[in-house]
Design a protein around this motif. Sequence first.
Motif, PDB file in Angstrom:
ATOM      1  N   HIS A  58       5.713  19.815  39.383  1.00 18.06           N
ATOM      2  CA  HIS A  58       6.473  20.735  39.735  1.00 18.06           C
ATOM      3  C   HIS A  58       7.972  20.277  39.920  1.00 18.06           C
ATOM      4  N   HIS A  62      11.483  20.867  37.920  1.00 19.03           N
ATOM      5  CA  HIS A  62      12.795  21.418  38.766  1.00 19.03           C
ATOM      6  C   HIS A  62      13.941  20.513  38.073  1.00 19.03           C
ATOM      7  N   CYS A 125      12.333  29.412  44.366  1.00 22.51           N
ATOM      8  CA  CYS A 125      10.997  29.001  43.919  1.00 22.51           C
ATOM      9  C   CYS A 125       9.826  29.765  44.134  1.00 22.51           C
ATOM     10  N   GLY A 126       8.874  29.608  43.308  1.00 18.72           N
ATOM     11  CA  GLY A 126       7.558  30.538  43.492  1.00 18.72           C
ATOM     12  C   GLY A 126       6.586  29.873  44.153  1.00 18.72           C
ATOM     13  N   HIS A 131       5.921  20.412  46.026  1.00 17.33           N
ATOM     14  CA  HIS A 131       6.706  19.502  45.500  1.00 17.33           C
ATOM     15  C   HIS A 131       6.735  18.187  45.861  1.00 17.33           C
TER      16      HIS A 131
HETATM   17 ZN    ZN Z   1       9.304  25.868  41.342  1.00 16.28          ZN
END
Ligand code: ZN
Length: 155
Positions: A58, A62, A125-126, A131
């Motif tokens: 993820h 990004h 961000c969802g 992260h």
């Molecule tokens: Zn994201």
Amino acid sequence: MSEKQMNVESFNLDHTKVKAPYVRLAGVKEGIHGDKIFKYDLRISQPNKEHMEMPALHSLEHLTAELARNHTDKILDIGPMGCQTGFYWSLINHEDYDDVLDIIEKTLKDVLEADEVPACNPTQCGWAASHSLEGAKELARDLLAKRGEWDQVFA
Ligand code: ZN
């Protein structure tokens, strides 16, 4: 394995025959005005042997989405594969395979220099809790170490 031709290009790819990491042209679509979309399969993990952990994947998504656009204005989308073994890079009007490899290389070098993951917050961000900057850097480091093998798709 089924011999039937499927609609999705990668469903017709024998994933047991490939050798990650690699960059493979997965398809070209031409629009009515002659613009062409080139879709590249950037395979990072060996299919069915390993996969990227979600937080690292993820963050790499990004980082590459933001940083690649510093090197070219031809990025349409960089999308992760659901099997967590790679990303699709879609570029418009960019036929030069070697240059795509260079763009990916430059982008991954930028990832190694990053101090933070861009947009990893609940506004932008969802799944902001999922992260890992260090995980993304580890993936980038491993990929760059095998830069010389990226143009070799099959074992
Ligand atoms: Zn994201």
